[in-house]
Each structure stands twice: as C-alpha cells, then as structure tokens.
Design a protein around this motif. Structure first.
Motif, PDB file in Angstrom:
ATOM      1  N   LEU A   6       0.856  -1.185   0.000  1.00 51.08           N
ATOM      2  CA  LEU A   6       0.000   0.000   0.000  1.00 51.08           C
ATOM      3  C   LEU A   6       0.893   1.236   0.000  1.00 51.08           C
ATOM      4  O   LEU A   6       1.051   1.939   0.988  1.00 51.08           O
ATOM      5  N   GLY A   7       1.489   1.491  -1.138  1.00 48.59           N
ATOM      6  CA  GLY A   7       2.561   2.442  -1.340  1.00 48.59           C
ATOM      7  C   GLY A   7       3.620   1.727  -2.162  1.00 48.59           C
ATOM      8  O   GLY A   7       3.339   0.695  -2.778  1.00 48.59           O
ATOM      9  N   PRO A   8       4.852   2.190  -2.195  1.00 45.93           N
ATOM     10  CA  PRO A   8       5.908   1.425  -2.866  1.00 45.93           C
ATOM     11  C   PRO A   8       6.079   0.049  -2.226  1.00 45.93           C
ATOM     12  O   PRO A   8       5.888  -0.123  -1.026  1.00 45.93           O
ATOM     13  N   VAL A   9       6.430  -0.930  -3.041  1.00 44.79           N
ATOM     14  CA  VAL A   9       6.577  -2.306  -2.551  1.00 44.79           C
ATOM     15  C   VAL A   9       7.824  -2.402  -1.670  1.00 44.79           C
ATOM     16  O   VAL A   9       8.909  -1.937  -2.050  1.00 44.79           O
ATOM     17  N   ARG A  10       7.665  -3.008  -0.492  1.00 46.71           N
ATOM     18  CA  ARG A  10       8.813  -3.190   0.388  1.00 46.71           C
ATOM     19  C   ARG A  10       8.581  -4.414   1.253  1.00 46.71           C
ATOM     20  O   ARG A  10       7.446  -4.895   1.399  1.00 46.71           O
ATOM     21  N   ALA A  11       9.664  -4.931   1.821  1.00 48.70           N
ATOM     22  CA  ALA A  11       9.597  -6.052   2.760  1.00 48.70           C
ATOM     23  C   ALA A  11      10.430  -5.694   3.975  1.00 48.70           C
ATOM     24  O   ALA A  11      11.463  -5.031   3.872  1.00 48.70           O
ATOM     25  N   ARG A  12       9.969  -6.147   5.143  1.00 47.16           N
ATOM     26  CA  ARG A  12      10.678  -5.894   6.387  1.00 47.16           C
ATOM     27  C   ARG A  12      10.700  -7.165   7.224  1.00 47.16           C
ATOM     28  O   ARG A  12       9.778  -7.978   7.157  1.00 47.16           O
ATOM     29  N   ARG A  13      11.725  -7.293   8.021  1.00 49.83           N
ATOM     30  CA  ARG A  13      11.794  -8.412   8.960  1.00 49.83           C
ATOM     31  C   ARG A  13      10.951  -8.075  10.190  1.00 49.83           C
ATOM     32  O   ARG A  13      10.495  -6.944  10.364  1.00 49.83           O
ATOM     33  N   ASP A  14      10.768  -9.065  11.054  1.00 46.63           N
ATOM     34  CA  ASP A  14       9.935  -8.854  12.234  1.00 46.63           C
ATOM     35  C   ASP A  14      10.443  -7.714  13.102  1.00 46.63           C
ATOM     36  O   ASP A  14       9.671  -7.058  13.802  1.00 46.63           O
ATOM     37  N   LEU A  30       7.322 -10.089  -6.821  1.00 48.18           N
ATOM     38  CA  LEU A  30       6.793 -10.244  -5.471  1.00 48.18           C
ATOM     39  C   LEU A  30       5.409  -9.606  -5.361  1.00 48.18           C
ATOM     40  O   LEU A  30       4.479 -10.197  -4.785  1.00 48.18           O
ATOM     41  N   ALA A  31       5.249  -8.426  -5.947  1.00 43.23           N
ATOM     42  CA  ALA A  31       3.963  -7.734  -5.873  1.00 43.23           C
ATOM     43  C   ALA A  31       2.866  -8.527  -6.574  1.00 43.23           C
ATOM     44  O   ALA A  31       1.737  -8.622  -6.074  1.00 43.23           O
ATOM     45  N   ARG A  32       3.187  -9.100  -7.726  1.00 40.74           N
ATOM     46  CA  ARG A  32       2.170  -9.874  -8.456  1.00 40.74           C
ATOM     47  C   ARG A  32       1.719 -11.079  -7.654  1.00 40.74           C
ATOM     48  O   ARG A  32       0.530 -11.441  -7.657  1.00 40.74           O
ATOM     49  N   LEU A  33       2.642 -11.711  -6.944  1.00 47.39           N
ATOM     50  CA  LEU A  33       2.273 -12.854  -6.110  1.00 47.39           C
ATOM     51  C   LEU A  33       1.463 -12.401  -4.903  1.00 47.39           C
ATOM     52  O   LEU A  33       0.549 -13.111  -4.457  1.00 47.39           O
ATOM     53  N   THR A  64      15.434 -16.484 -12.380  1.00 46.38           N
ATOM     54  CA  THR A  64      16.507 -15.779 -11.683  1.00 46.38           C
ATOM     55  C   THR A  64      15.935 -14.825 -10.640  1.00 46.38           C
ATOM     56  O   THR A  64      16.429 -14.749  -9.504  1.00 46.38           O
ATOM     57  N   PHE A  65      14.887 -14.091 -11.014  1.00 44.25           N
ATOM     58  CA  PHE A  65      14.252 -13.178 -10.064  1.00 44.25           C
ATOM     59  C   PHE A  65      13.703 -13.952  -8.859  1.00 44.25           C
ATOM     60  O   PHE A  65      13.837 -13.519  -7.711  1.00 44.25           O
ATOM     61  N   VAL A  66      13.049 -15.085  -9.134  1.00 40.88           N
ATOM     62  CA  VAL A  66      12.461 -15.878  -8.052  1.00 40.88           C
ATOM     63  C   VAL A  66      13.557 -16.386  -7.115  1.00 40.88           C
ATOM     64  O   VAL A  66      13.420 -16.334  -5.883  1.00 40.88           O
ATOM     65  N   ALA A  67      14.649 -16.877  -7.684  1.00 43.19           N
ATOM     66  CA  ALA A  67      15.741 -17.383  -6.847  1.00 43.19           C
ATOM     67  C   ALA A  67      16.302 -16.275  -5.962  1.00 43.19           C
ATOM     68  O   ALA A  67      16.583 -16.481  -4.765  1.00 43.19           O
ATOM     69  N   ALA A  68      16.461 -15.078  -6.534  1.00 35.74           N
ATOM     70  CA  ALA A  68      16.983 -13.965  -5.742  1.00 35.74           C
ATOM     71  C   ALA A  68      16.004 -13.563  -4.638  1.00 35.74           C
ATOM     72  O   ALA A  68      16.413 -13.258  -3.506  1.00 35.74           O
ATOM     73  N   LEU A  69      14.720 -13.560  -4.946  1.00 36.25           N
ATOM     74  CA  LEU A  69      13.717 -13.231  -3.933  1.00 36.25           C
ATOM     75  C   LEU A  69      13.713 -14.260  -2.810  1.00 36.25           C
ATOM     76  O   LEU A  69      13.566 -13.913  -1.631  1.00 36.25           O
ATOM     77  N   ARG A  70      13.859 -15.519  -3.164  1.00 32.78           N
ATOM     78  CA  ARG A  70      13.909 -16.545  -2.124  1.00 32.78           C
ATOM     79  C   ARG A  70      15.089 -16.325  -1.180  1.00 32.78           C
ATOM     80  O   ARG A  70      14.973 -16.479   0.043  1.00 32.78           O
ATOM     81  N   ARG A  71      16.231 -15.969  -1.736  1.00 34.66           N
ATOM     82  CA  ARG A  71      17.389 -15.701  -0.874  1.00 34.66           C
ATOM     83  C   ARG A  71      17.136 -14.493   0.020  1.00 34.66           C
ATOM     84  O   ARG A  71      17.533 -14.476   1.189  1.00 34.66           O
ATOM     85  N   ALA A  94       3.715 -19.449  -5.864  1.00 28.27           N
ATOM     86  CA  ALA A  94       2.752 -18.871  -4.926  1.00 28.27           C
ATOM     87  C   ALA A  94       3.511 -18.324  -3.725  1.00 28.27           C
ATOM     88  O   ALA A  94       4.586 -18.825  -3.370  1.00 28.27           O
ATOM     89  N   LEU A  95       2.934 -17.296  -3.100  1.00 28.87           N
ATOM     90  CA  LEU A  95       3.522 -16.694  -1.904  1.00 28.87           C
ATOM     91  C   LEU A  95       2.744 -17.183  -0.700  1.00 28.87           C
ATOM     92  O   LEU A  95       1.529 -16.977  -0.610  1.00 28.87           O
ATOM     93  N   ARG A  96       3.428 -17.831   0.218  1.00 27.28           N
ATOM     94  CA  ARG A  96       2.790 -18.421   1.388  1.00 27.28           C
ATOM     95  C   ARG A  96       3.117 -17.585   2.629  1.00 27.28           C
ATOM     96  O   ARG A  96       4.047 -17.867   3.362  1.00 27.28           O
ATOM     97  N   LEU A  97       2.362 -16.536   2.832  1.00 34.69           N
ATOM     98  CA  LEU A  97       2.506 -15.691   4.010  1.00 34.69           C
ATOM     99  C   LEU A  97       1.148 -15.567   4.686  1.00 34.69           C
ATOM    100  O   LEU A  97       0.117 -15.465   4.003  1.00 34.69           O
TER     101      LEU A  97
END
Length: 650
Positions: A6-14, A30-33, A64-71, A94-97
């Motif tokens: 909800l804004g630019p796409v980002r990820a954060r740890r706990d 990541l956003a599409r998933l 390649t993108f998926v592998a990098a996202l997984r890491r 699929a994204l399992r969150l």
C-alpha cells in the motif's frame, strides 16, 4: 517477514529491518504474487505480466528473479531445503505468508470485519492510517497493477466512509470535519462523502455549514456529472432545513448494514471488475451477491430489483462459474418479483426476468427449472421490446441466447440472435454487448464450419475488447484460433497435430487464470480428445488430465484406449443424455463413436436420434473453442451401428 504494497513495494523483517528485494522486476514479481492472495500464478502469466513483448529468455530471467527473492526472503534457509515463503506450485509460483503479514490483506480483512461489526472500527482506522500512497506505487505500466490499484483504491474510499459512518453512529465524529472535507473535495462525485461531511458538521453544531455543504454537493453533481442528488442527500437536506437531522447511521434508501457505499455503488464496481477477468472477476461475483443481500435487508423490493438488474455483464457460456451463487441470485430475483407484485413497473420486472435467465446456467438444473428460465428470457425480451429500451433488450437477448441450446443443431438460430445483439449494440453504443454479439456469431459460424466468417468475428471482437477494456476476449479468441488450426491440421500443408496441441496448451494457460472455472474445467482434455479423433487416434490416457464435467461421456473412449472394453461398455451404459449446452453435439458424438466401437445398438440409436438435426454442423465447434470434426461422421457411425438407413428422419 512483513510485506507492504500500500505504497511502494517493500519487505521488512519482524524487527523492522528492511529487506533488499533487488531491482524493479524483482519487486514486481513479489507484488504480483501478493496480489494473487496465496493462489498460484503460472509462469506464463508472470512472464506476460512482466513483459508486454517477452524476450526470448524471459522464463529464465523470471527464474533468476524468483531465486533472488527466495534468498532475500529466507536468508537463513539451509541449502537444498524447500522454500517456505515463495514456493513452486504446479506450473507456477505462490507466496505463502499469513494474511496478517501483508498490509493489503490486513486492510481488506479489517474492512470486512468492520462491515460486520461496528466495534471493529478502531482496527479499520489503524489499517487506513498505514497506507503510504497508491497501492503498488512503484509498479508502473503493468495492466495487472493498474487493476489492483483501482480495486484497492475503491476499497480504501469505502473504508474511509465506513469508518466515518460508524464513528458518527456511535456518537463521535465531530472531529472528522477536516478529513471528510478533504475527502469530498478530492472525490466530489461520491455522494456518501458529501452526506458524511454534512453529518459531521451537524454533529459539530454547524447546521448552516452542513446545509451549505449539501447545496454545494447539488451544484457539483449537476455541473460535473449532470446528475441530481440521490434520495439520501435530498432527505438529509430536508431534515436539516427542519432542524431534524436523522440519527447518525440511519439507513437511507441506498444504504444498508455492511454496504456503506450503498448496493448501487457496489454493483457498479462489481460490474467493472467482472469485465477485467481473473481475480477481479472472482471478486466481482462476491461483491455482487453481498450487494444483493444488503439491498434485500432494506426491505425495499424496488431497490433490490434495481441492484439485481444493474449487473448486466454479458455471459457467453452455458455453465455458471459459481453454481451455488447463481442459485442464490435466482432465488433473490424470484423473491423480489413476488415482493413487487403484478403491478410492478415493467422495466423492473424485465430486469429481474433477464437476471433469472442469465443466472440459470447450472448443468444440474432440472427440466422444469430450464423451462422456467427459458420462459423468463422470452418474457424479458417481450417487455424490453415494448419499452423500447436497447440496453434492457440486449440483456434480455443474452438470456435468450443462453437458453437457445434446447436441442442439437440450432447454430443458425443463435447466429440470428447474435446478429441482432451486434446491430443493437452498435446503434446504441453498448460496447460490452457488441463484444457479446461478435462472440455469439463467432461460435455460430464455427459450429457451421464457416471458419472464414468466424475469423472475421474473432478479429472484430479483439478490436472491440481493446477499447472496451475486456481482457477476457483475447482468451476466448485465442482458443478459436487453436480450434481453426485443428481443423486445418487434417489438410495437406496444414499444421501438425503437435503444433495444434501446443496452441491448445497455450490457450489453456491463458484460460487457467481467467476467473471462469465453469468454462475452464475439462475443456483442454476435451480439445485434445477432439484433435486425436480428427487424426483417427485413440483418446489420451494421461491420468493427470482433469475431464471435469465431461467425464461420463469421455470415459468410455479413455477405457477403450486402455484396452478395457468391458469397463468401457459399463461406462457407456451409465452415461446420461448430455445437458443442453454448448457441448451437447460434442458429447452426443462421443457417445455415437463409443457405441460404434463397442457395437452398442441402444446407445447408437439414442445418439443418432439426437444428432440428426445437427448433421450439417461440427461437433464441439459451437463453443468456438474446439472441434471433433463434422457431426455427419459420428451420425453415420451411429446409424450404421444401429442398423438404420443413413439419413433416416429424426
């Protein structure tokens, strides 16, 4: 892990630490998933969504993108252990969150809770405050992102208005004036925004300002949209003039618990989403039923009739995507007709009857239910013609078309309906129904074996779809082009069977995510079976093929291909008469072919009787999406097996 879109796409740890997601393409994957809400997205869909003109090595780049996202998402995952968050599933990812770990999902869930429980308003306010800008703000140019942004923005506006309504209803809300003033100024066409602002001003003791706001709303709506205020605004203005504002949260004619925008607005949104297909189409069905139920709760049958009738989205397939919901909508329309009584306005009755006809598409309908729906379609047509209402007539003709499959061999009748739909839609600027008319004519020409005419309609439908924003149309025309290739594969110099199978598979991949399970399930195996029959080959026996609703009629031929004739005879005996839908000629032809192979005179006689009226058509081609070849071939086999004289009258 937390993901925010909800804004630019980002990820954060706990602990709040940011996650380095990589470049724009990584974030878009990541956003599409995220937008799929846990459902699998095929590799082909991801490639198409990322690149309008995919490069040669697009699939490799995606991996390649998926592998990098997984890491990035699971940096501590031990080597050679499967990922837990971004998983491979079938032909895609699929994204399992948990939903609580994605801001867009948390917001939608908070909105759903607040719709049901006014006590959840605080949580809704928290999630509204968490928005950082437009959804998927840094995913620019992608069609899927534009649709998601529009959908989520509509929900955000609903959330702002629902929160204000609930706070006002609880006795709070005087401090909402500034926020609601900005909201109404930014969205001047939203009547609930003006109403809520006026209520907040009244709550703050500013009756004169509240009246001025309502008069400004009247002027704005007239100047910008040429509209008069709705009954809710008019009633509130009258009450304020008499210093008797209704209790905050009281229902007006267009509001109801759980639908703060009003059923009319919700159905308009659902109609727009339905034309987008995919996840949006699935959501539109859900939102439409919610709006109808909300309208029924008001106890106003005229309102309910308008809400049911407002969803005039064209339907081209004779199997419902959600049979249970279709039954619920038909039941609601029947209740509303009864509530309106015999003296109801003809336009309301016509829309309800058309809705009954269009929604009565489940394969398990009883014969009396089908007859009732067919009568409803023709009565809606009569009323629409008497009212000279072209949009209403187009909707009614849609119902007439869907109930024109009463017996095999009626392609010419359907083509006449399609021609009238096309003419009506062209003259009265009804683009969605112009698309429907083209698709109906495509199907009819395909059934009659006129592939040149069908191709003209397919090309025209694609052009219309580009301007009408109907992305589902190329999915259907893609299937037609595969069907046409199948027909040409039997001629010298035509494509090979392998080429055609690849085209069908590409069409299947596009259909998989279209949001149309009633059309999708079982179609691809049936197309492959038709291709094999065209080349005099046995049925495919791959156990992974899902034959869906066509299993009873395909099973005898699959068993024969496995050299299990006794079981095939049992299956043939158990196969019922096909339902009267797009594929009845195909399923009767399969019965005829199996009966001839097994020397079953009883089944052959049944099939021959059914197929005689369709002898000049092509089996399965009424779909515009596949073919088993000329019906005459299967009719001849059935008549020879039954010991009948070829061409005997039906």
């Amino acid at each position: 892990m937390r993901i925010d879109v909800l804004g630019p796409v980002r990820a954060r740890r706990d602990d709040g630490a940011p996650v380095a997601l990589g470049g724009p393409r990584h974030r878009e994957v990541l956003a599409r998933l995220v937008a799929a809400e846990g459902r699998m997205v095929t590799t082909d869909t991801l490639v198409t969504d990322l690149w309008p003109d995919p490069p040669v090595r697009a699939v490799g780049a995606l991996r390649t993108f998926v592998a990098a996202l997984r890491r990035a998402l699971e940096p501590d995952r031990p080597p050679r252990t499967p990922p837990r968050l971004l998983v491979t599933e079938g032909p895609g990812y699929a994204l399992r969150l948990p939903r609580a770990d994605v801001d867009a999902h948390r917001f939608q869930d908070a909105l759903d809770r607040a719709r049901r429980d006014p006590g959840a308003v605080t949580g809704l306010g928290t999630e509204l405050a968490a928005w950082r800008g437009a959804a998927y703000a840094d995913v620019t140019g992608a069609a899927w992102a534009r649709r998601e942004r529009a959908r989520l923005e509509e929900l955000r506006l609903e959330g702002v208005e629902l929160r204000a309504r609930l706070l006002l209803a609880s006795g709070d809300g005087a401090d909402l004036v500034a926020d609601l003033g900005a909201h109404a100024a930014e969205h001047p066409w939203r009547e609930p925004a003006w109403e809520l602002l006026a209520r907040a001003l009244h709550r703050a003791g500013r009756r004169a300002d509240a009246l001025a706001t309502l008069r400004r709303a009247r002027t704005t709506l007239a100047d910008r949209l040429g509209l008069d205020p709705g009954p809710g605004l008019r009633r509130l203005e009258t009450d304020l003039l008499h210093d008797a504002a209704p209790a905050e949260g009281a229902h007006t004619a267009w509001t109801a618990p759980g639908v703060p925008l009003g059923p009319r607005t919700t159905v308009a949104l659902a109609r727009t989403l339905a034309l987008a297909g995919g996840d949006a189409l699935v959501r539109s069905r859900r939102d439409r039923l919610a709006a109808v139920r909300a309208a029924e709760r008001t106890g106003d049958p005229a309102l309910t009739a308008r809400v049911i009738g407002a969803y005039d989205v064209p339907a081209v397939w004779t199997r419902a995507d959600d049979p249970e919901q279709s039954r619920a909508l038909v039941a609601a329309a029947e209740r509303t007709l009864a509530g309106l009584g015999p003296d109801a306005p003809a336009a309301l009755r016509a829309r309800l009857l058309a809705a009954i006809a269009v929604e009565s598409r489940s394969a398990d309908l009883t014969a009396p239910e089908r007859d009732h729906a067919r009568r409803a379609a023709h009565r809606a047509e009569e009323l629409a013609r008497s009212l000279a209402d072209p949009a209403l007539l187009a909707h009614a003709l849609n119902g007439v078309f869907l109930h024109s499959f009463t017996r095999p061999g009626r392609a010419a009748d359907r083509d006449a309906t399609g021609a009238e739909l096309l003419d009506l839609a062209t003259r009265h600027d009804l683009p969605a129904f112009a698309v429907l008319g083209r698709l109906v004519r495509l199907q009819s020409a395909s059934a009659l074996g006129d592939l040149d005419a069908a191709a003209v309609h397919a090309d025209a439908a694609d052009r219309l779809a580009a301007t009408a924003e109907a992305p589902l149309v190329p999915v259907l025309t893609g299937w037609f082009r595969a069907r046409a290739a199948a027909d040409r594969s039997t001629a010298p110099g035509g494509p090979t069977a392998a080429d055609v199978a690849a085209r069908y598979r590409a069409a299947e991949d596009a259909l998989r995510t279209s949001g149309m399970p009633g059309l999708h399930r079982g179609l691809f195996p049936l197309a492959l079976l038709g291709l094999r029959l065209l080349h005099d080959r046995p049925a495919p026996t791959d156990p992974r093929l899902d034959w869906g609703p066509y299993h009873p009629w395909t099973r005898p031929l699959v068993l024969l291909a496995q050299n299990r004739p006794d079981e095939a005879r049992t299956a043939l005996t158990a196969a019922p008469d096909p339902p009267p839908d797009h594929l009845q000629e195909a399923l009767w032809s399969l019965t005829a072919h199996a009966a001839a192979r097994l020397a079953d005179r009883t089944a052959a006689t049944r099939a021959a009787t059914a197929l005689r009226a369709a002898r000049t058509e092509h089996a399965g081609a009424a779909t515009g999406m596949l073919t088993l070849g000329p019906v005459a071939r299967y009719l001849r086999e059935a008549e020879e097996c039954a010991g009948e004289e070829a061409g005997a009258p039906g």
